[in-house]
Design a protein around this motif. Structure first.
Motif, PDB file in Angstrom:
ATOM      1  N   LEU A   6     -72.144   9.586 -58.336  1.00 16.30           N
ATOM      2  CA  LEU A   6     -73.257  10.150 -57.567  1.00 16.30           C
ATOM      3  C   LEU A   6     -73.484   9.341 -56.287  1.00 16.30           C
ATOM      4  N   GLN A  61     -71.405   7.895 -54.572  1.00 16.10           N
ATOM      5  CA  GLN A  61     -70.342   8.171 -53.610  1.00 16.10           C
ATOM      6  C   GLN A  61     -70.430   9.583 -53.043  1.00 16.10           C
ATOM      7  N   GLY A  62     -71.473  10.310 -53.439  1.00 12.44           N
ATOM      8  CA  GLY A  62     -71.690  11.631 -52.866  1.00 12.44           C
ATOM      9  C   GLY A  62     -70.973  12.765 -53.582  1.00 12.44           C
ATOM     10  N   LYS A  63     -70.486  12.503 -54.764  1.00  5.20           N
ATOM     11  CA  LYS A  63     -69.790  13.557 -55.519  1.00  5.20           C
ATOM     12  C   LYS A  63     -70.810  14.539 -56.086  1.00  5.20           C
ATOM     13  N   THR A  64     -70.408  15.794 -56.211  1.00  4.34           N
ATOM     14  CA  THR A  64     -71.263  16.820 -56.807  1.00  4.34           C
ATOM     15  C   THR A  64     -71.154  16.741 -58.327  1.00  4.34           C
TER      16      THR A  64
END
Length: 184
Positions: free
Chosen positions: A156, A158-161
């Motif tokens: 999260l 790291q910007g992951k969905t």
């Protein structure tokens, strides 16, 4: 507007410093002794602290020790401003963790220069933050998370969905959402 906390027991010196800072566009916060200064620093989180050494209730060395031991105030730039200007005094103040040491009487230009350089350094240090995304282990230990929840937080951050994380970890999106709720 940058806030500068002045901890000084001499009323005239305190007023003069506050006026100089106000005229230079800073917002001065004032404390008349070390104990009051620590409380003000903890509640107001100033951008820089100017502190005398010889004061009643709690001296400047005690102020610095208290602030450096508190995670919320540890990194606030701290400048001693004192009449104690012998080499051993200066060395002792710097060894205790002060960022700068000015002796009274101080020239206005030296005072403002010291404040400006501490503010600049604080900005540089803030920009240096480089998070380490190589492992979830520090997150697990620091926040007491389970390994799977810590892995979810790592991705999260790291910007992951949720869909990306589900695929990476081999779990359902519903499970990712459940883990995310455990984080918050």
């Amino acid at each position: 507007m940058k806030r500068i906390l002045i901890i000084e027991d001499e009323p005239e010196m305190l007023r003069n410093l506050a006026m100089i800072l106000r005229l230079e566009g800073y917002q001065p916060l004032t404390a008349e002794n070390g104990r009051a200064g620590v409380l003000l620093a903890q509640t107001q989180k100033p951008d820089v602290i100017l502190c005398d050494v010889m004061m009643p209730e709690l001296d400047g060395h005690g102020v610095l020790a208290a602030l450096r031991s508190d995670p919320d105030t540890r990194t606030i730039p701290f400048i001693f401003l004192t009449a104690r200007g012998e080499k051993p005094d200066i060395r002792n103040g710097m060894n205790l963790g002060a960022d700068d040491y000015l002796t009274k009487p101080v020239a206005k230009s030296d005072l403002l220069s010291a404040i400006a350089s501490r503010l600049k350094r604080a900005r540089q240090m803030a920009r240096r933050f480089r998070p380490d995304f190589s492992s979830y282990a520090p997150l697990e230990q620091a926040f007491g998370l389970t390994p799977r929840v810590a892995e979810t937080l790592l991705w999260l951050a790291q910007g992951k969905t949720n869909g990306d994380i589900a695929q990476i970890l081999g779990i359902s999106e519903a499970t990712v959402k459940k883990h995310a709720l455990e984080i918050f």
